[in-house]
Design an enzyme around this catalytic site. Structure first.
Site, PDB file in Angstrom:
ATOM      1  CB  CYS A  94      -0.964  -0.026   1.173  1.00 16.68           C
ATOM      2  SG  CYS A  94      -0.179  -0.165   2.783  1.00 16.68           S
ATOM      3  NE  ARG A 100      -3.792   2.416   2.785  1.00 15.52           N
ATOM      4  CZ  ARG A 100      -3.867   3.354   1.840  1.00 15.52           C
ATOM      5  NH1 ARG A 100      -5.028   3.649   1.294  1.00 15.52           N
ATOM      6  NH2 ARG A 100      -2.781   3.990   1.440  1.00 15.52           N
TER       7      ARG A 100
END
Lengths: 134, 283
Positions: free
Chosen positions: B239, B244
């Site tokens: 990410c 994430r």
């Protein structure tokens, strides 16, 4: 307090106390003027640089700065910093903002505590306030 | 196909409520994006773990080393056989990030509280401001497990070999559209776009509105049905800074039973700043 005095206060205490100060500010953020709630609910004027849903509108009225803000309690760091901005600039002459440090987040001694990513989030909020100057 | 074992890695808020006093065996760890959220109230007996101040080295861009990882566990009363239950804000992004770091250093018993802090609060369960203190342990960490972490050179080799990459950022970030406005802070990368060959599956597709993980059937439909990945593939997720993507790493590894998933924690803030590496833009 002026921006300089607030910065001195934050820097004069140890890191733990500095975070407690920020939490105190988070508790004191006044509620959003209900007239602005529809804008917030429509997702307008959100600060996208910040990972938290921060609503912020900066307006000037005859040389006075008005800040309309809302930050959820689940984001106390952004809420605390936004509350510092309200305390420093809302209802004050725009000159106070114009002469405030450009890197206010750093001046408050928060860079090391937050890390770069979170610092950018808060800087985004401050840039949004400063955009009222242009 | 290896069988995923949801029950082995996820516990419910109810389980946590029933086990939070078992501090000899269970340690609740709250890991949030927000630095101050723990101080406003947390689950009884939970300790705080901050992704910046506790998990990252402050000079080198890297995680803490083995010795500092041991110290943070010892200070929190975590032993090698402690069952560590992670939970946090933002649909457990940072809980997954902490979970991943604990696996990096070989901690065996790691669990995630499904739904995270959001679900606990939504259910009206109690929070406290009391910070617990635990007797220090003599925790011994393993050397870093490179089976779950990947560095830029290996990512480049994968690009050239056409092996699967999953970009878990938003479609706007993936396409390379400027997401910031003029005069606003940059996103921390000199270039926008994605690593060539990557598919875009935003991390949030794996989460329900209430912060819980989607069902195995729903997850299979997304990663296998829509994206054509399979459990035998070796997959890299990335990410912006690897947070994430640790959520997606967790989903693929534990909820879908993929055997070989790595997190590229350098992610876009490294790749988008590297000189001369290939980048794609657009969908």
């Amino acid at each position: 307090m002026t921006p300089q005095e607030t910065a001195e206060l934050f820097q004069s205490v140890d890191p733990e106390t500095r975070l407690e100060l920020l939490l105190d500010y988070a508790d004191r953020l006044p509620p959003l003027d209900p007239d602005y709630a529809p804008l917030r609910d429509a997702g307008l004027n959100m600060v996208h640089e910040c990972q938290s849903p921060v609503f912020l509108m900066a307006e000037t009225d005859a040389g006075t700065l008005r800040l309309h803000v809302d930050v959820p309690r689940e984001a106390p760091t952004a809420r605390g910093f936004t509350s510092v901005l309200v305390d420093l600039f809302d209802g004050k002459p725009v000159e106070v903002l114009a002469s405030a440090p450009e890197d206010l987040v750093h001046e408050l001694g928060l860079t090391q505590l937050l890390g770069m990513q979170r610092k950018r989030g808060l800087a985004g909020i401050y840039y949004r306030v400063r955009s009222a100057l242009s | 196909m290896p069988s995923p074992n949801r029950e082995a890695v996820l516990v419910s808020t109810q389980w946590v409520a029933e086990n939070l006093h078992d501090t000899d065996h269970v340690r609740l760890v709250e890991s949030n994006e927000d630095l101050l959220l723990y101080s406003t109230g947390h689950i009884e007996n939970a300790v705080k773990l901050d992704w910046v101040n506790d998990l990252q080295d402050r000079v080198v861009r890297d995680y803490v080393d083995k010795a500092r990882f041991e110290t943070l566990c010892r200070e929190r009363g975590i032993s090698n056989d402690t069952v560590v239950v992670f939970y946090g804000d933002k649909s457990n992004w940072w809980a997954c990030y902490a979970f991943w770091v604990f696996k990096l250093f070989g901690h065996e018993h790691c669990l995630i509280m499904d739904g995270g802090r959001q679900k606990w609060v939504a259910e009206g369960r109690a929070l406290t401001k009391d910070v617990p203190a635990y007797e220090a342990t003599s925790y011994e960490a393993q050397e870093q497990d490179d089976a779950i972490r990947v560095y830029r050179d290996e990512v480049l080799a994968r690009v050239n070999a056409g092996r699967p990459l999953v970009d878990v950022r938003s479609p706007q970030e993936f396409k390379g559209e400027l997401s910031h406005m003029p005069g606003y802070p940059q996103e921390g990368a000199m270039r926008a776009g994605h690593i060539p060959g990557a598919v875009n599956v935003p991390w949030s597709k794996a989460a329900n509105e209430d912060g819980t993980f989607k069902s195995e059937a729903d997850l299979r439909a997304i990663y296998e049905g829509e994206q054509g990945l399979s459990a035998s593939d070796d997959v890299v997720a990335y990410c912006r800074i690897g947070e994430r993507s640790s959520h997606t790493w967790f989903v693929l590894t534990y909820l879908l039973g993929f055997e070989n998933v790595k997190n590229y924690d350098g992610s876009w803030t490294e790749w988008g700043n590297l000189v001369g590496v290939p980048i794609e833009q657009g969908a």
